[in-house]
Design a protein around this motif. Sequence first.
Motif, mmCIF file in Angstrom:
data_model
loop_
_atom_site.group_PDB
_atom_site.id
_atom_site.type_symbol
_atom_site.label_atom_id
_atom_site.label_comp_id
_atom_site.label_asym_id
_atom_site.label_seq_id
_atom_site.Cartn_x
_atom_site.Cartn_y
_atom_site.Cartn_z
ATOM 1 N N ASN A 9 0.815 -1.199 0.000
ATOM 2 C CA ASN A 9 0.000 0.000 0.000
ATOM 3 C C ASN A 9 0.856 1.259 0.000
ATOM 4 O OD1 ASN A 9 0.823 0.196 2.697
ATOM 5 N ND2 ASN A 9 -0.946 -1.002 3.360
ATOM 6 N N LYS A 10 0.153 2.348 -0.243
ATOM 7 C CA LYS A 10 0.794 3.643 -0.315
ATOM 8 C C LYS A 10 0.332 4.423 0.904
ATOM 9 C CE LYS A 10 1.546 5.901 -4.657
ATOM 10 N NZ LYS A 10 0.923 6.539 -5.817
ATOM 11 N N LEU B 17 -3.541 12.069 -4.484
ATOM 12 C CA LEU B 17 -4.376 10.864 -4.458
ATOM 13 C C LEU B 17 -5.619 11.057 -5.330
ATOM 14 C CD1 LEU B 17 -5.302 8.087 -3.352
ATOM 15 C CD2 LEU B 17 -6.320 9.302 -1.419
ATOM 16 N N ILE B 18 -6.278 12.218 -5.152
ATOM 17 C CA ILE B 18 -7.479 12.509 -5.948
ATOM 18 C C ILE B 18 -7.134 12.472 -7.444
ATOM 19 C CG2 ILE B 18 -9.021 14.428 -6.611
ATOM 20 C CD1 ILE B 18 -10.065 13.208 -4.127
ATOM 21 N N VAL B 19 -6.035 13.090 -7.809
ATOM 22 C CA VAL B 19 -5.648 13.140 -9.221
ATOM 23 C C VAL B 19 -5.368 11.736 -9.744
ATOM 24 C CG1 VAL B 19 -3.839 13.937 -10.804
ATOM 25 C CG2 VAL B 19 -4.835 15.521 -9.117
ATOM 26 N N GLU B 20 -4.666 10.930 -8.937
ATOM 27 C CA GLU B 20 -4.343 9.562 -9.346
ATOM 28 C C GLU B 20 -5.624 8.746 -9.572
ATOM 29 O OE1 GLU B 20 -1.355 7.689 -6.846
ATOM 30 O OE2 GLU B 20 -2.061 5.696 -7.454
ATOM 31 N N LEU B 21 -6.575 8.887 -8.654
ATOM 32 C CA LEU B 21 -7.821 8.114 -8.774
ATOM 33 C C LEU B 21 -8.659 8.593 -9.952
ATOM 34 C CD1 LEU B 21 -8.878 7.843 -5.013
ATOM 35 C CD2 LEU B 21 -7.878 6.051 -6.434
ATOM 36 N N MET B 22 -8.595 9.903 -10.227
ATOM 37 C CA MET B 22 -9.381 10.429 -11.335
ATOM 38 C C MET B 22 -8.752 10.049 -12.666
ATOM 39 S SD MET B 22 -10.703 14.063 -9.850
ATOM 40 C CE MET B 22 -11.934 14.358 -11.089
ATOM 41 N N VAL C 206 -3.098 14.750 -0.422
ATOM 42 C CA VAL C 206 -4.515 14.477 -0.685
ATOM 43 C C VAL C 206 -4.829 14.773 -2.147
ATOM 44 C CG1 VAL C 206 -6.893 15.133 -0.136
ATOM 45 C CG2 VAL C 206 -5.226 14.845 1.719
ATOM 46 N N GLU C 207 -4.292 15.871 -2.644
ATOM 47 C CA GLU C 207 -4.588 16.208 -4.044
ATOM 48 C C GLU C 207 -3.968 15.184 -5.002
ATOM 49 O OE1 GLU C 207 -3.728 20.210 -5.373
ATOM 50 O OE2 GLU C 207 -5.029 19.927 -7.129
ATOM 51 N N ASN D 78 -9.640 6.759 -13.764
ATOM 52 C CA ASN D 78 -11.097 6.617 -13.842
ATOM 53 C C ASN D 78 -11.689 5.796 -12.697
ATOM 54 O OD1 ASN D 78 -11.598 8.158 -16.183
ATOM 55 N ND2 ASN D 78 -10.788 6.468 -17.411
ATOM 56 N N THR D 79 -10.990 5.738 -11.580
ATOM 57 C CA THR D 79 -11.509 5.016 -10.423
ATOM 58 C C THR D 79 -12.656 5.808 -9.798
ATOM 59 O OG1 THR D 79 -9.288 4.216 -10.063
ATOM 60 C CG2 THR D 79 -10.842 3.901 -8.259
ATOM 61 N N ILE D 80 -12.488 7.116 -9.752
ATOM 62 C CA ILE D 80 -13.588 7.983 -9.323
ATOM 63 C C ILE D 80 -13.805 9.050 -10.395
ATOM 64 C CG2 ILE D 80 -13.249 7.624 -6.848
ATOM 65 C CD1 ILE D 80 -11.912 10.409 -6.760
ATOM 66 N N GLY D 81 -14.933 9.734 -10.290
ATOM 67 C CA GLY D 81 -15.212 10.844 -11.183
ATOM 68 C C GLY D 81 -15.832 10.421 -12.493
#
Lengths: 269, 346
Positions: free
Chosen positions: A245-246, A258-263, A255-256, A266-269
């Motif tokens: 894990n990371k 992580l959000i960018v990585e997930l977006m 935090v940003e 296409n995991t979120i958004g």
Amino acid sequence: MSLKIIVLAKQVPDTRNVGPDAMTPEGTVNRAALPAVFNPEDLNALEQALRLKDANPGSTITMLTMGLPKAAEVLKEGIYRGADEGILISDRPLGGADTLATSYTLAQAIKKVGDYDIILCGRQAIDGDTAQVGPQVAEKLGLTQITYTEEIISLDKEAKKIVARRHIDGGVETVEGPLPIVVTVNGSAAPCRVRNVKRVWANKNREFTTWGAADIEADPAQIGKAGSPTNVKAVKSIVFKAKENKTLTSSDADVESLIVELMESNTIG
Amino acid sequence: MNNVFVYCELEGNKVADVSLELCTKGRKLANQLGVQLEAVLVGTGLDGVEKQVIPFGVDRVHIFDAEGLFPYTSLPHTSAVVNLFKEEKPQICLLGATVIGRDLGPRVSSALHSGLTADCTQLEIGSFDMKVKDAEGNMVDKHYEDQLYQIRPAFGGSIIATIVNPEHRPQMATVRDGVMKKEILDENYKGEVVKHDVAKYIPTTDYVVKVLDRHVEKAKHNLKGAPIIVAGGYGVGGPEGFNLLFDLAKELHAEVGASRAAVDAGWIDHDRQIGQTGTTVRPKVYIACGISGAIQHVAGMKDSGIIISINSDPQAPINQIADYIINGTIEEVVPKLIKYYKKNSK
């Protein structure tokens, strides 16, 4: 019209607050770290019994509990809150019982009490969460049952009828049943009233009748371990398989990212 | 004889999802044992209902169709199942760990003197030796072949117990909605339909409980089907903390779930509980906020795609199964997640 009410109660380890010391280093349950409490839903059941008693002057509430001698604490607690009698069912051959052997034992004790209009207990106990003992007691006594009860709306002893509201999956149901009956009470029912100070003073040193296997004329093949179809074959404590894990901090940058990585994936958004 | 049985729960004439999930599991167990899978349906107006279950690999469907059998009441359903089982002698019986399954299962097990294990999270077939008393009272090893292992977290979720009932049949287990996966085996599967003479199995004296009024509402949320879940535990700190989680969920089009600790504390509705005694979920993304990770919770979410744990305790057990760990408090981290999601989704 006065009622004869029986309430079944259990003393349980407080599994709601399992802390880091709840397990021994050997991986077994550290019972000493868990305080023994009145099973929460049995308190909801006691409150329904007390309300019936309030509405039907002259009614009596007899509490039954099965367990070690220490379990008499729940009887005393029930008396403090308004129950009239308490009987402890305790005997070495009764130990190691699963829900079926427990319900047989309780049913034998209820038969010895004899006269009853209604038997109340919690829907389930927090040390097992099985919700089996109530219906099994009902079956052993040849009675029907109302489980998951939230409120007893009315009880008419003469007409031998009870109306109750119960929880069902995704909703509620109002049912009418015959007396005598077994009613199991849900945690969403009214909470139990507190101790009455006068009753505490009057009953501080109260002793309780203890019934053993012979007193309730129990068949040795149906009690304790011998009367239990279920066997615990193995128990293991859980070791999580650590995965890669990371680990991030709570900083804005982390935090940003992580959000960018997930977006981006296409995991979120 | 000695087949695997599933009691199928009905709402009107629709078979519950949990029952179909158990048919899929029952099919696998029956294959391992080399026996057939049978389903029991008890209700009113059940013409054609077998079409809903047979594709899951059910070889025989037992139907009890009469007035007064829907909505469910305890005694008539118990008699139908108990009297059928006395003839059919199943080796395994599976039921949903629903309000109905938990009302019916114990009565059936009591009437047949068989073992019942509640809220199983895994069911397996296995063989083992166990010490038993022989005729002279000596402890000897006895070998048991092809037994049902009923596996469930116990004791507040701190341990996993494997339960067996080697000497009694049927071996009964309840399983919660969503724990097993529902999979159609074959749309054209051939199954036999047996319509039973209800009066032969259920005495008229059983119809003693009347349902006066009944409200079933569509669930207010769809935890089971949500692709993203934001779940809160004791570390959320209170109902205000959950408001933050709802804000985040709204942004991400997610649902809000909770651990038992948060539900018991009264911070959030009971029906949002995730875990062995709540709902089992398999979302694409699971954001665990202030959840320590008791087994009973992990049992209900471990198959999530990506697990993000936000926790101020770096040692929280849930971090062991997380893909991303954010060390921090809910009040600090969740508003930042909202802020940067908004910023980057523009």
